[in-house]
Design a protein around this motif. Structure first.
Motif, PDB file in Angstrom:
ATOM      1  N   THR A 174       7.274  71.107  91.921  1.00  0.00           N
ATOM      2  CA  THR A 174       7.515  72.381  92.589  1.00  0.00           C
ATOM      3  C   THR A 174       6.898  73.543  91.811  1.00  0.00           C
ATOM      4  O   THR A 174       7.012  74.691  92.219  1.00  0.00           O
ATOM      5  N   TRP A 175       6.241  73.253  90.721  1.00  0.00           N
ATOM      6  CA  TRP A 175       5.665  74.273  89.852  1.00  0.00           C
ATOM      7  C   TRP A 175       4.255  73.847  89.424  1.00  0.00           C
ATOM      8  O   TRP A 175       3.901  72.686  89.490  1.00  0.00           O
ATOM      9  N   GLU A 176       3.485  74.817  88.996  1.00  0.00           N
ATOM     10  CA  GLU A 176       2.116  74.573  88.531  1.00  0.00           C
ATOM     11  C   GLU A 176       2.075  74.510  87.002  1.00  0.00           C
ATOM     12  O   GLU A 176       2.923  75.098  86.339  1.00  0.00           O
ATOM     13  N   PRO A 177       1.063  73.849  86.450  1.00  0.00           N
ATOM     14  CA  PRO A 177       0.899  73.883  84.987  1.00  0.00           C
ATOM     15  C   PRO A 177       0.590  75.311  84.536  1.00  0.00           C
ATOM     16  O   PRO A 177       0.107  76.128  85.328  1.00  0.00           O
ATOM     17  N   PRO A 178       0.830  75.631  83.279  1.00  0.00           N
ATOM     18  CA  PRO A 178       0.574  76.996  82.794  1.00  0.00           C
ATOM     19  C   PRO A 178      -0.910  77.352  82.832  1.00  0.00           C
ATOM     20  O   PRO A 178      -1.762  76.529  82.485  1.00  0.00           O
ATOM     21  N   ARG A 179      -1.195  78.556  83.320  1.00  0.00           N
ATOM     22  CA  ARG A 179      -2.545  79.150  83.286  1.00  0.00           C
ATOM     23  C   ARG A 179      -3.638  78.181  83.702  1.00  0.00           C
ATOM     24  O   ARG A 179      -4.689  78.116  83.075  1.00  0.00           O
ATOM     25  N   GLY A 180      -3.403  77.399  84.730  1.00  0.00           N
ATOM     26  CA  GLY A 180      -4.436  76.498  85.229  1.00  0.00           C
ATOM     27  C   GLY A 180      -4.786  75.366  84.282  1.00  0.00           C
ATOM     28  O   GLY A 180      -5.906  74.869  84.299  1.00  0.00           O
ATOM     29  N   TRP A 181      -3.846  74.958  83.445  1.00  0.00           N
ATOM     30  CA  TRP A 181      -4.113  73.898  82.473  1.00  0.00           C
ATOM     31  C   TRP A 181      -4.648  72.644  83.149  1.00  0.00           C
ATOM     32  O   TRP A 181      -4.128  72.195  84.167  1.00  0.00           O
ATOM     33  N   ARG A 182      -5.690  72.076  82.562  1.00  0.00           N
ATOM     34  CA  ARG A 182      -6.207  70.762  82.925  1.00  0.00           C
ATOM     35  C   ARG A 182      -6.481  70.054  81.611  1.00  0.00           C
ATOM     36  O   ARG A 182      -6.924  70.662  80.643  1.00  0.00           O
ATOM     37  N   GLY A 183      -6.236  68.754  81.567  1.00  0.00           N
ATOM     38  CA  GLY A 183      -6.459  68.006  80.341  1.00  0.00           C
ATOM     39  C   GLY A 183      -5.835  66.640  80.444  1.00  0.00           C
ATOM     40  O   GLY A 183      -5.535  66.150  81.535  1.00  0.00           O
ATOM     41  N   ARG A 184      -5.628  66.026  79.304  1.00  0.00           N
ATOM     42  CA  ARG A 184      -5.022  64.698  79.257  1.00  0.00           C
ATOM     43  C   ARG A 184      -3.514  64.827  79.395  1.00  0.00           C
ATOM     44  O   ARG A 184      -2.877  65.577  78.653  1.00  0.00           O
ATOM     45  N   LEU A 185      -2.993  64.071  80.333  1.00  0.00           N
ATOM     46  CA  LEU A 185      -1.566  64.113  80.633  1.00  0.00           C
ATOM     47  C   LEU A 185      -0.959  62.754  80.315  1.00  0.00           C
ATOM     48  O   LEU A 185      -1.357  61.742  80.898  1.00  0.00           O
ATOM     49  N   VAL A 186      -0.027  62.737  79.379  1.00  0.00           N
ATOM     50  CA  VAL A 186       0.672  61.504  79.023  1.00  0.00           C
ATOM     51  C   VAL A 186       1.853  61.334  79.968  1.00  0.00           C
ATOM     52  O   VAL A 186       2.632  62.265  80.171  1.00  0.00           O
ATOM     53  N   ILE A 187       1.987  60.134  80.534  1.00  0.00           N
ATOM     54  CA  ILE A 187       3.087  59.829  81.437  1.00  0.00           C
ATOM     55  C   ILE A 187       4.219  59.210  80.626  1.00  0.00           C
ATOM     56  O   ILE A 187       4.050  58.172  79.991  1.00  0.00           O
TER      57      ILE A 187
END
Length: 143
Positions: free
Chosen positions: A35-48
C-alpha cells in the motif's frame, strides 16, 4: 530522515508472510503488493525475508493458480532470496504481464526481476523496508 537514509542503500530487505515469500523466492510470483511506495523512488537489490506468521489466504490463492505449498514446508523467520526491484506502479492499462494473476487492484505493484535464492539465514524481520544484517547483505551483493 529514515526514508532518506534508506534511499541511499544498495540492498534493502522486505519481510513477506509465507507462503507469499515462498512464491517470490521461487520466482513464481514476480509482483509484490504494497500500500506504500519505496522511499524516493528506490530501486535496487531487495532481499526477501519470510515472516513468522502465515497468511492462510496465500495457500488458497497459490493453489488456485496451480502452486500448491504445504504449510509445514514453508520457510519462516529466514532470509530466502534476492531480487532486483525493477519497477513500482499502480495497476492500470500499462500494468506488465508479471502482474497478471498476482497484482491487487488497490496496491502498488512492486515488480521483481532476476530473483535468485541465497543461502538461507535465520533472522528477524521488520515492517516496511529495512537494512538487512551484514552477512545477508554480503550474500545479496554476491548473488
Amino acid at each position: 530522515m529514515a526514508a532518506l537514509l534508506l534511499a541511499d542503500q544498495p540492498v534493502l530487505a522486505l519481510t513477506v508472510r509465507p507462503p507469499w515469500s515462498q512464491f517470490l523466492a521461487a520466482g513464481i510470483k514476480r509482483v509484490e503488493n504494497r500500500t506504500w511506495e519505496p522511499p524516493r523512488g528506490w530501486r535496487g537489490r531487495l532481499v526477501i525475508h519470510a515472516g513468522v506468521r502465515l497468511d492462510y489466504r496465500g495457500f488458497w490463492f497459490g493453489a488456485r493458480l496451480g502452486y500448491r505449498v504445504d504449510e509445514d514446508e514453508v520457510a519462516r523467520g529466514e532470509y530466502l532470496a534476492v531480487a532486483d526491484l525493477a519497477d513500482v506502479h499502480r495497476p492500470g492499462p500499462d500494468c506488465v504481464a508479471d502482474c497478471a494473476g498476482w497484482g491487487e487492484a488497490d496496491c502498488f505493484h512492486w515488480v521483481l526481476s532476476g530473483t535468485r535464492r541465497i543461502t538461507s539465514v535465520e533472522g528477524r524481520g521488520r515492517q516496511k523496508l529495512f537494512v538487512p544484517p551484514p552477512d545477508v547483505r554480503e550474500l545479496a551483493l554476491a548473488a
